[in-house]
Design a protein around this motif. Structure first.
Motif, PDB file in Angstrom:
ATOM      1  N   ARG A  32      -5.455  10.555 -15.092  1.00 13.27           N
ATOM      2  CA  ARG A  32      -5.596  10.319 -13.648  1.00 13.27           C
ATOM      3  C   ARG A  32      -6.343   9.000 -13.391  1.00 13.27           C
ATOM      4  NH1 ARG A  32      -7.314  15.116 -12.265  1.00 13.27           N
ATOM      5  NH2 ARG A  32      -5.337  15.836 -11.422  1.00 13.27           N
ATOM      6  N   THR A  33      -7.427   8.778 -14.152  1.00 15.12           N
ATOM      7  CA  THR A  33      -8.205   7.543 -13.977  1.00 15.12           C
ATOM      8  C   THR A  33      -7.375   6.316 -14.353  1.00 15.12           C
ATOM      9  OG1 THR A  33     -10.278   8.710 -14.406  1.00 15.12           O
ATOM     10  CG2 THR A  33     -10.290   6.324 -14.729  1.00 15.12           C
ATOM     11  N   ALA A  34      -6.625   6.431 -15.466  1.00 18.48           N
ATOM     12  CA  ALA A  34      -5.791   5.294 -15.896  1.00 18.48           C
ATOM     13  C   ALA A  34      -4.750   4.961 -14.829  1.00 18.48           C
ATOM     14  CB  ALA A  34      -5.107   5.646 -17.223  1.00 18.48           C
ATOM     15  N   MET A  35      -4.183   5.988 -14.215  1.00 18.65           N
ATOM     16  CA  MET A  35      -3.174   5.771 -13.179  1.00 18.65           C
ATOM     17  C   MET A  35      -3.791   5.073 -11.963  1.00 18.65           C
ATOM     18  SD  MET A  35      -0.604   8.614 -11.517  1.00 18.65           S
ATOM     19  CE  MET A  35      -0.520   9.457 -13.084  1.00 18.65           C
ATOM     20  N   LEU A  36      -4.981   5.508 -11.575  1.00 17.61           N
ATOM     21  CA  LEU A  36      -5.646   4.897 -10.421  1.00 17.61           C
ATOM     22  C   LEU A  36      -6.040   3.451 -10.722  1.00 17.61           C
ATOM     23  CD1 LEU A  36      -7.890   7.922  -9.340  1.00 17.61           C
ATOM     24  CD2 LEU A  36      -5.965   6.975  -8.050  1.00 17.61           C
ATOM     25  N   ASN A  37      -6.533   3.216 -11.958  1.00 17.55           N
ATOM     26  CA  ASN A  37      -6.902   1.845 -12.337  1.00 17.55           C
ATOM     27  C   ASN A  37      -5.688   0.918 -12.271  1.00 17.55           C
ATOM     28  OD1 ASN A  37      -9.608   2.319 -12.760  1.00 17.55           O
ATOM     29  ND2 ASN A  37      -9.353   2.795 -14.943  1.00 17.55           N
ATOM     30  N   ALA A  38      -4.560   1.399 -12.802  1.00 16.28           N
ATOM     31  CA  ALA A  38      -3.345   0.575 -12.767  1.00 16.28           C
ATOM     32  C   ALA A  38      -2.905   0.327 -11.329  1.00 16.28           C
ATOM     33  CB  ALA A  38      -2.228   1.272 -13.549  1.00 16.28           C
ATOM     34  N   ALA A  39      -3.022   1.370 -10.505  1.00 20.01           N
ATOM     35  CA  ALA A  39      -2.558   1.253  -9.121  1.00 20.01           C
ATOM     36  C   ALA A  39      -3.362   0.237  -8.326  1.00 20.01           C
ATOM     37  CB  ALA A  39      -2.629   2.622  -8.438  1.00 20.01           C
ATOM     38  N   PHE A  40      -4.669   0.230  -8.500  1.00 22.16           N
ATOM     39  CA  PHE A  40      -5.512  -0.606  -7.638  1.00 22.16           C
ATOM     40  C   PHE A  40      -5.859  -1.960  -8.250  1.00 22.16           C
ATOM     41  CE2 PHE A  40      -6.574   3.788  -6.135  1.00 22.16           C
ATOM     42  CZ  PHE A  40      -5.832   3.673  -4.958  1.00 22.16           C
ATOM     43  N   THR A  41      -5.290  -2.241  -9.438  1.00 27.66           N
ATOM     44  CA  THR A  41      -5.461  -3.575 -10.017  1.00 27.66           C
ATOM     45  C   THR A  41      -4.129  -4.326 -10.059  1.00 27.66           C
ATOM     46  OG1 THR A  41      -5.223  -2.631 -12.243  1.00 27.66           O
ATOM     47  CG2 THR A  41      -7.467  -2.938 -11.405  1.00 27.66           C
ATOM     48  N   GLY A  42      -3.136  -3.801  -9.352  1.00 36.94           N
ATOM     49  CA  GLY A  42      -1.862  -4.498  -9.242  1.00 36.94           C
ATOM     50  C   GLY A  42      -0.967  -4.379 -10.450  1.00 36.94           C
ATOM     51  N   GLU A  43      -1.216  -3.364 -11.319  1.00 36.36           N
ATOM     52  CA  GLU A  43      -0.415  -3.219 -12.536  1.00 36.36           C
ATOM     53  C   GLU A  43       0.537  -2.034 -12.443  1.00 36.36           C
ATOM     54  OE1 GLU A  43      -3.219  -2.864 -15.659  1.00 36.36           O
ATOM     55  OE2 GLU A  43      -4.087  -4.854 -15.358  1.00 36.36           O
ATOM     56  N   PHE A  44       0.708  -1.497 -11.280  1.00 41.03           N
ATOM     57  CA  PHE A  44       1.489  -0.269 -11.118  1.00 41.03           C
ATOM     58  C   PHE A  44       2.947  -0.589 -10.913  1.00 41.03           C
ATOM     59  CE2 PHE A  44       1.360   4.151  -9.080  1.00 41.03           C
ATOM     60  CZ  PHE A  44       1.139   4.751 -10.302  1.00 41.03           C
ATOM     61  N   GLN A  77       0.845  -1.206   0.000  1.00 36.82           N
ATOM     62  CA  GLN A  77       0.000   0.000   0.000  1.00 36.82           C
ATOM     63  C   GLN A  77       0.877   1.251   0.000  1.00 36.82           C
ATOM     64  OE1 GLN A  77      -3.153   0.186   3.000  1.00 36.82           O
ATOM     65  NE2 GLN A  77      -3.220  -2.046   3.090  1.00 36.82           N
ATOM     66  N   ARG A  78       1.916   1.234   0.835  1.00 34.66           N
ATOM     67  CA  ARG A  78       2.781   2.411   0.921  1.00 34.66           C
ATOM     68  C   ARG A  78       3.552   2.629  -0.373  1.00 34.66           C
ATOM     69  NH1 ARG A  78       4.479   0.882   7.145  1.00 34.66           N
ATOM     70  NH2 ARG A  78       2.746   1.997   8.128  1.00 34.66           N
ATOM     71  N   ARG A  79       3.973   1.540  -1.015  1.00 39.17           N
ATOM     72  CA  ARG A  79       4.682   1.671  -2.296  1.00 39.17           C
ATOM     73  C   ARG A  79       3.748   2.285  -3.345  1.00 39.17           C
ATOM     74  NH1 ARG A  79       5.238  -0.375  -7.178  1.00 39.17           N
ATOM     75  NH2 ARG A  79       3.442  -1.770  -6.897  1.00 39.17           N
ATOM     76  N   VAL A  80       2.524   1.768  -3.419  1.00 41.36           N
ATOM     77  CA  VAL A  80       1.554   2.278  -4.392  1.00 41.36           C
ATOM     78  C   VAL A  80       1.241   3.748  -4.108  1.00 41.36           C
ATOM     79  CG1 VAL A  80      -0.862   2.100  -5.125  1.00 41.36           C
ATOM     80  CG2 VAL A  80       0.530   0.034  -4.900  1.00 41.36           C
ATOM     81  N   ALA A  81       1.029   4.073  -2.838  1.00 39.56           N
ATOM     82  CA  ALA A  81       0.703   5.462  -2.477  1.00 39.56           C
ATOM     83  C   ALA A  81       1.839   6.406  -2.848  1.00 39.56           C
ATOM     84  CB  ALA A  81       0.400   5.552  -0.984  1.00 39.56           C
ATOM     85  N   ALA A  82       3.088   5.965  -2.637  1.00 39.14           N
ATOM     86  CA  ALA A  82       4.235   6.822  -2.952  1.00 39.14           C
ATOM     87  C   ALA A  82       4.295   7.092  -4.453  1.00 39.14           C
ATOM     88  CB  ALA A  82       5.525   6.161  -2.470  1.00 39.14           C
ATOM     89  N   ARG A  83       4.048   6.051  -5.276  1.00 40.16           N
ATOM     90  CA  ARG A  83       4.071   6.252  -6.727  1.00 40.16           C
ATOM     91  C   ARG A  83       2.917   7.145  -7.174  1.00 40.16           C
ATOM     92  NH1 ARG A  83       5.353   1.523 -10.779  1.00 40.16           N
ATOM     93  NH2 ARG A  83       5.354   3.425 -12.054  1.00 40.16           N
ATOM     94  N   LEU A  84       1.761   6.946  -6.552  1.00 45.26           N
ATOM     95  CA  LEU A  84       0.625   7.807  -6.909  1.00 45.26           C
ATOM     96  C   LEU A  84       0.883   9.253  -6.495  1.00 45.26           C
ATOM     97  CD1 LEU A  84      -2.462   5.549  -6.051  1.00 45.26           C
ATOM     98  CD2 LEU A  84      -1.783   6.391  -8.308  1.00 45.26           C
TER      99      LEU A  84
END
Length: 382
Positions: A370-382, A151-158
């Motif tokens: 922004r939506t594409a970035m969030l989709n990638a982040a929360f589907t494990g593709e980030f 979660q922290r890794r994803v949040a930092a990238r976002l």
């Protein structure tokens, strides 16, 4: 990689800090923007201005949503600057289990369109504006929740990605500076052929609305720095309490009574039909035989117009500086001929349309990114 999905109820716990509301007491209240855009800081109200007898005090680090508009993403985390503010019972609050969920991860999750779609599936009520989400339905909603380190890794990238998108939006705003320069140039070079007291050019017009507790009302607000009108979420008459509201009509020249000095000025359009404003929004009807309402709007956003608004808005608490109706009406303004006013207004309206249309296209692209970035982040593709 697909993240495990768990209900909010496994990481969030309902919390409540009651504040008794009393007439004469002052309360800093909040609302929540739709689509995960955060918390709205509303003006301080007196206890007599609301029907609620108990508020919920907010604390930094909580999660909050709107029962009425959670289905369109009215979700947010409570930040330090909102500590101690009050919310009505329509905004349930939750404490995070810090051992299982990261505050920044949850902050980004609040803006994820897929989460908003899931919440729409848990609503009750007929009609898109009457859907409600209960705390139980909210807590039962499943969301992607990897382990805390992920979660922290994803949040930092976002965080990094969202900062870049915000920077792109800032560059888009630079076109506004060019438009403002054109306005200053045209108005300063106009041939001012007459001078008139403002009260002979436009008339303060109040159209009082009788509030019914069961009816719904759509309020307007005014953005500062000439950024126009915005529409607030509908509220019931019961929520308005004893607040006085006034009908807006297309063509009205609108001034915020407390922020006019920093350019909270606009002209109502057809989009404001059947909307209302509180006593804080002053509506003027311009005499079309003397002045062009759009020219006047641009004039009050120019340096000499803002100087008048500031002169008539003495001191006050913080940024609130109340516009005096009598001194404002007595101000003398120079006016070009009506035909020249209309010519200048046409040029500035055209510049405004070009800036707006290109801006809208750019904003659409930014939102898609922004939506594409969030989709990638929360589907494990980030």
């Amino acid at each position: 990689m697909t993240y495990p999905e768990r209900p909010f109820g496994e990481v969030l716990t309902r919390t409540y800090d009651p504040v008794i509301v009393e007439a004469g007491g002052k309360y800093d209240t909040i609302g929540i923007y739709s689509y995960g855009r955060g918390i709205i800081e509303r003006p301080t109200i007196d206890g007599s201005e609301t029907k609620y007898r108990v508020f919920n005090r907010l604390h930094a680090g909580q999660f909050i949503f709107s029962k009425l508009f959670g289905w369109e993403g009215a979700l947010a985390v409570v930040r330090e600057r909102h500590e101690g503010r009050c919310a009505s019972p329509e905004f349930p609050t939750f404490e995070l289990d810090a051992a299982q969920v990261d505050f920044r991860y949850l902050s980004h999750l609040a803006a994820w369109p897929t989460l908003h779609q899931r919440l729409r599936g848990g609503t009750t009520g007929m009609g898109s504006r009457r859907q409600r989400i209960s705390p139980q339905k909210f807590l039962a909603t499943e969301v992607p929740l990897p382990d805390l380190a992920e979660q922290r890794r994803v949040a930092a990238r976002l965080d990094v990605g969202m900062v870049k998108l915000a920077r792109a939006e800032e560059l888009r705003q630079s076109t506004t500076h060019v438009r403002n320069a054109l306005r200053e140039s045209l108005i300063s070079k106009a041939s001012m052929v007459t001078k008139r007291a403002l009260e002979t050019v436009m008339t303060l017009t109040r159209r009082s609305v009788e509030v019914s507790a069961s009816a719904s009302y759509r309020e307007i607000g005014l953005r500062s720095f000439g950024r126009g009108v915005f529409h607030k979420p509908p509220v019931s008459g019961a929520e308005l309490g004893t607040k006085k509201i006034f009908r807006i009509e297309p063509g009205d020249l609108l001034f915020s009574s407390v922020f006019a000095w920093e350019g909270a000025v606009a002209r109502a359009s057809a989009a404001e039909m059947n909307r209302v404003g509180s006593h804080r929004f002053m509506t003027y009807v311009v005499d079309p035989s003397i002045a062009d309402a759009d020219y006047l709007r641009f004039y009050f956003l120019s340096a000499p117009g803002l100087e008048i608004l500031r002169r008539c808005s003495p001191g006050g608490a913080g940024r609130n500086r109340t516009l005096g109706i009598k001194p404002f009406g007595a101000e003398i303004i120079p006016l070009p001929s009506l035909s020249e006013q209309q010519r200048i207004a046409r040029m500035l309206l055209s510049a405004e349309v070009i800036s707006r249309d290109y801006g809208l296209a750019f904003d659409t692209q930014i939102q898609a990114a922004r939506t594409a970035m969030l989709n990638a982040a929360f589907t494990g593709e980030f």
